[in-house]
Design an enzyme around this catalytic site. Structure first.
Site, PDB file in Angstrom:
ATOM      1  N   LYS A 276      52.523  44.147  47.825  1.00 45.53           N
ATOM      2  CA  LYS A 276      51.806  44.322  46.577  1.00 45.53           C
ATOM      3  C   LYS A 276      52.667  45.134  45.617  1.00 45.53           C
ATOM      4  O   LYS A 276      53.626  45.767  46.027  1.00 45.53           O
ATOM      5  CB  LYS A 276      50.464  45.030  46.818  1.00 45.53           C
ATOM      6  CG  LYS A 276      49.453  44.158  47.570  1.00 45.53           C
ATOM      7  CD  LYS A 276      48.159  44.888  47.869  1.00 45.53           C
ATOM      8  CE  LYS A 276      47.516  45.521  46.669  1.00 45.53           C
ATOM      9  NZ  LYS A 276      47.271  44.570  45.544  1.00 45.53           N
ATOM     10  N   GLY A 277      52.294  45.110  44.366  1.00 45.51           N
ATOM     11  CA  GLY A 277      52.993  45.915  43.377  1.00 45.51           C
ATOM     12  C   GLY A 277      53.693  45.134  42.297  1.00 45.51           C
ATOM     13  O   GLY A 277      54.384  45.719  41.454  1.00 45.51           O
ATOM     14  N   GLY A 278      53.512  43.815  42.293  1.00 44.21           N
ATOM     15  CA  GLY A 278      54.126  43.017  41.237  1.00 44.21           C
ATOM     16  C   GLY A 278      53.648  43.414  39.852  1.00 44.21           C
ATOM     17  O   GLY A 278      54.379  43.301  38.874  1.00 44.21           O
TER      18      GLY A 278
ATOM     19  N   GLY B  39      44.214  41.802  44.918  1.00 47.42           N
ATOM     20  CA  GLY B  39      45.103  40.668  45.109  1.00 47.42           C
ATOM     21  C   GLY B  39      46.295  41.045  45.960  1.00 47.42           C
ATOM     22  O   GLY B  39      46.378  42.148  46.511  1.00 47.42           O
TER      23      GLY B  39
ATOM     24  N   GLU C 278      46.747  51.411  44.016  1.00 46.50           N
ATOM     25  CA  GLU C 278      46.135  50.401  44.881  1.00 46.50           C
ATOM     26  C   GLU C 278      46.109  50.865  46.335  1.00 46.50           C
ATOM     27  O   GLU C 278      45.111  50.684  47.038  1.00 46.50           O
ATOM     28  CB  GLU C 278      46.897  49.079  44.763  1.00 46.50           C
ATOM     29  CG  GLU C 278      46.669  48.355  43.449  1.00 46.50           C
ATOM     30  CD  GLU C 278      47.565  47.143  43.272  1.00 46.50           C
ATOM     31  OE1 GLU C 278      47.200  46.252  42.488  1.00 46.50           O
ATOM     32  OE2 GLU C 278      48.643  47.084  43.905  1.00 46.50           O
TER      33      GLU C 278
END
EC number: 5.3.1.6
Length: 232
Positions: A95-97, A83, A104
């Protein structure tokens, strides 16, 4: 965005999976649908092997009966499906929420192809609305945060750099690190910012994924929209 629409985006990505593939398995609400659909196909006889990007994904994949490996055993992957918290039309990502950005990025970098599945709300004209996660080692946190704050200010951050917390204590990643979230607002030079953050001792990784994603499947009320990265 309904879970049904997220599942439709995941279903498009499942169409790319072929027997014998070595897969990177992403983390997050939309990636969970991909892992569930992959589990359905495995139970129907599909033979693949996967590398999970988080302990959460590992647990789901094991429950689905998906055979797992590691990058030590299988250092090159065919496809990663994951995602994103934000993506622009050049398929640059934040990314990284969910806190899994380091794993990832390692998994994505080991893959011949990275595909993103997301809902249409994640598509932006310019990155930065979603706070940029930066994964840091706990040792020397104050010094590292000061360096990150200096870089954020230089690149025009409109908000604070905050330590992500899990209640009263710092949030800890699967790798045992902390996360600083930078409330940029708008990131005007993502590539240059990425280089600057990489140079800070104590920074393990950041959530800018640039030049890694080749295709995105975005779930909308009107169907799944496909974005291709013409550069790669």
């Amino acid at each position: 965005m309904s879970e049904t629409l997220k599942r439709e985006a995941a279903a498009r990505a499942i169409e790319l999976v072929e027997p014998g593939m070595r897969l990177g398995l992403g983390t997050g609400s939309t990636a969970r649908h991909f892992v569930a659909l992959l589990g359905d196909r495995v139970r129907q006889g599909l033979h693949v092997v996967g590398v999970p990007t988080s302990e959460e994904t590992r647990a789901q994949a094991e429950a689905e009966g998906i055979r797992l490996t590691t990058l030590d055993e299988t250092p090159r992957l065919d496809l990663t499906v994951d995602g994103a918290d934000e993506l622009d039309d050049r398929l640059r990502l934040i990314k990284g929420g969910g806190g899994a950005l380091l794993r990832e990025k390692i998994v994505a970098a080991a893959s011949a192809r990275m595909v993103v599945i997301a809902d249409a709300s994640k598509r932006v004209a310019g990155l930065g609305r979603f706070p940029l996660p930066v994964e840091v080692v706990p040792f020397g946190l104050a010094a590292t945060q000061a360096a990150v704050e200096k870089i954020a200010a230089h690149f025009g951050s409109q908000g604070a750099v905050t330590l992500r917390r899990a209640g009263a204590v710092p949030f800890v990643t699967d790798g045992g690190h902390y996360i600083l979230d930078i409330a940029f607002g708008v990131i005007h030079e993502p590539e240059t910012l990425a280089t600057a953050l990489n140079a800070v001792p104590g920074v393990m990784e950041h959530g800018l994924f640039i030049g890694m994603c080749s295709t995105a499947f975005l779930a909308t009320e009107g169907g799944v929209v496909v974005i291709e990265n013409s550069a790669g």
